[in-house]
Design an enzyme around this catalytic site. Structure first.
Site, PDB file in Angstrom:
ATOM      1  N   ASP A 166      -2.619  14.226  -5.744  1.00 39.41           N
ATOM      2  CA  ASP A 166      -3.328  14.240  -7.031  1.00 39.41           C
ATOM      3  C   ASP A 166      -4.817  13.944  -6.881  1.00 39.41           C
ATOM      4  OD1 ASP A 166      -3.038  11.628  -6.306  1.00 39.41           O
ATOM      5  OD2 ASP A 166      -2.212  10.941  -8.200  1.00 39.41           O
ATOM      6  N   TYR A 245     -10.977   9.519  -0.158  1.00 33.64           N
ATOM      7  CA  TYR A 245     -10.460   9.011   1.124  1.00 33.64           C
ATOM      8  C   TYR A 245     -11.479   9.123   2.251  1.00 33.64           C
ATOM      9  CZ  TYR A 245      -5.816   8.068  -0.638  1.00 33.64           C
ATOM     10  OH  TYR A 245      -4.764   7.527  -1.327  1.00 33.64           O
TER      11      TYR A 245
HETATM   12  C1  G6P Z   1      -3.571   8.600  -4.488  1.00 34.13           C
HETATM   13  C2  G6P Z   1      -3.196   9.365  -3.267  1.00 34.13           C
HETATM   14  C3  G6P Z   1      -1.716   9.293  -2.996  1.00 34.13           C
HETATM   15  C4  G6P Z   1      -1.273   7.868  -2.971  1.00 34.13           C
HETATM   16  C5  G6P Z   1      -1.660   7.231  -4.297  1.00 34.13           C
HETATM   17  C6  G6P Z   1      -1.194   5.825  -4.469  1.00 34.13           C
HETATM   18  O1  G6P Z   1      -3.091   9.240  -5.601  1.00 34.13           O
HETATM   19  O2  G6P Z   1      -3.597  10.684  -3.363  1.00 34.13           O
HETATM   20  O3  G6P Z   1      -1.438   9.939  -1.783  1.00 34.13           O
HETATM   21  O4  G6P Z   1       0.108   7.819  -2.765  1.00 34.13           O
HETATM   22  O5  G6P Z   1      -3.062   7.283  -4.432  1.00 34.13           O
HETATM   23  O6  G6P Z   1      -1.824   4.921  -3.693  1.00 34.13           O
HETATM   24  P1  G6P Z   1      -1.273   3.444  -3.698  1.00 34.13           P
HETATM   25  O7  G6P Z   1      -2.259   2.731  -2.841  1.00 34.13           O
HETATM   26  O8  G6P Z   1      -1.214   3.003  -5.109  1.00 34.13           O
HETATM   27  O9  G6P Z   1       0.113   3.493  -3.074  1.00 34.13           O
HETATM   28 MN    MN Z   2      -2.539  11.818  -1.860  1.00 34.15          MN
END
Ligand code: G6P
Ligand code: MN
Length: 447
Positions: A166, A245
């Protein structure tokens, strides 16, 4: 239509099920099956789903199972979001490199490699089970590290695997909001790998390039996540807007220092979710809202010190909140209803990025219809981005090969080739650290 959710006991399943309830007719959904190795978590989530269905007054029968073949048999769509080793594993992924002064993060850096080493064999088994029992099914993969997992499972299922994240669509929506435009009316030139992408321009109906003006506007940049994260000066040097990221690459040392001072994301989530499951999933909407609210902690934690020092603390005005489940729904809708919508997805390159081969999984805009996503041609990209992508694709493939062969030599090679690992000796120490704390990894990589 049968849709299976692998990882049925997962914290975010209520978001997906809620979105399915809203689109039941449009998607022609008859059956939802939840599969998980942990039946008790799945039961708790089941109660949350019952509550959701009652609240919305929609009937969408679901059942739970712990039998993988039963779960995927003849499924049209398999959503997969699992965390092999659970959050306890994530804490280790993040902590071990941090202990050596190297980035500890779920998907970027050594943590992503370790996470992939234990996830890829499990995902390969899922793909093989689908090949045998659901040969026409689509695997919609959220499982991180999503790019590597998508490439590994495509080796078995080919183009029937679609990787979802996302963050690109979230960034595009934030950029559109800042420009006061409807995102549907804009074209986003986004390219890269999962969690390693850049927006190289934005165009409207007149074809006018719009990004340069945004990057010149410091006040506008201060109002959304990526603008604040990277800062105007660096963005103007890059002449592109990076995915959030990439903060871990561009500000690696700052991140390591900030996380070491403030605690890892993994340990925060472990605490939060333990409470959630201990309370039998009570108050799920509040817990999910809480999780969402802390998503921007990536910025708050890592930037807090620097910003405070510079006296620049401020508020976001642009946030975006429903990325995770809307991306999944958009893909299924586009395939089922042949909408030919443009979505940024992880799929095999064909020739979208001319410097990578056909089967390399990339994250680029795709036209999505009945036959799945077709990536658009991105063409040339700045040398800096092309070389980082090429390096990371090699690291990803070395990791996949290590995971499938159980070769210690390849695992250490993948770690050592990662740009955030400063030395071959550090790579060896990191691998030993992982092996000491993860018995399953020690077993899988026993000499
Ligand atoms: C973003 C990334 C995902 C990840 C999510 C949750 O949406 O694109 O790949 O799983 O963040 O991150 P968290 O640190 O809350 O697990
Ligand atoms: Mn992701």
């Amino acid at each position: 239509m049968k849709l299976t959710i692998v990882g049925g006991g997962g914290f975010r399943v209520p978001l997906v099920y809620g979105a399915l309830l809203d689109r039941k007719e449009r998607l022609g959904l008859d059956e939802v099956v939840l599969y998980d190795v942990d039946d008790s978590r799945q039961d708790r989530i089941g109660h949350v789903l019952d509550g959701l269905a009652a609240e919305k007054g929609v009937q969408l029968p679901f059942r739970t199972t712990t039998d993988l073949v039963d779960a995927v048999r003849d499924a049209d769509f398999v959503f997969c979001a699992i965390r092999v080793g659970q959050l306890e594993g994530r804490v280790i992924d993040e902590d071990v490199p941090l202990g050596m002064g190297v980035l500890g993060q779920e998907t970027t850096g050594p943590g992503g490699i370790c996470f992939a080493l234990r996830t890829i064999p499990v995902m390969t088994k899922l793909a093989e089970t689908m090949a045998a029992h659901a040969p026409n099914g689509w695997l919609i993969n959220f499982t991180n590290p999503a790019g590597m997992v998508t490439e590994a499972t495509q080796r078995i299922l080919g183009d029937k695997v679609v990787g979802i994240c996302d963050s690109p669509s979230g960034m595009c929506r934030r950029v559109a909001a800042i420009m006061g435009r409807d995102p549907k009316a804009l074209w986003f030139d986004y390219f890269g790998l999962n969690h390693l992408g850049w927006l190289k321009d934005v165009r409207d109906g007149t074809g006018a390039p719009l990004l340069e003006e945004l990057l010149a506007d410091d006040a506008a940049l201060e109002r959304f996540e990526e603008g604040r994260l990277f800062g105007g000066d660096w963005l103007r040097s890059l002449e592109m807007l990076p995915n959030e990221y990439l903060y871990y690459f561009y500000y690696a040392a700052d991140t390591v220092n900030a996380i070491r001072g403030g605690g890892s994301r993994g340990s925060f989530l472990l605490q939060q979710q333990r409470e959630f499951y201990a309370r039998n999933g009570a108050d799920a909407p509040a817990a999910l809202a809480d999780w969402r609210a802390t998503r921007h902690d990536r910025e708050r934690t890592y930037m807090a010190e620097a910003r405070a020092a510079a006296g620049q603390e401020g508020e976001h005005d642009i946030e975006e909140n429903s990325g995770y489940e809307s991306e999944a729904m958009a893909v299924v809708d586009a395939i089922v209803n042949n909408t030919r919508e443009v979505l940024i997805l992880n799929t095999a390159n064909r020739s979208a990025l001319p410097f990578l081969d056909e089967r390399a999984v990339v994250e680029v805009p795709c036209i999505v219809g009945r036959s799945g996503p077709v990536p658009v041609a991105v063409g040339e990209v700045p040398a800096h981005a092309a070389s980082l992508i090429s390096t990371m694709k090699d690291v990803e493939r070395t990791t996949i090969d290590a995971a499938l062969s159980g070769s210690e030599q390849l695992a250490i090679k993948a770690l050592a080739l990662h740009p955030l690992v400063p030395s071959v000796n550090t790579a060896r120490e990191i691998f030993d650290g992982y092996r000491r704390r993860l018995p399953e990894l020690a077993e899988a990589f026993a000499a």
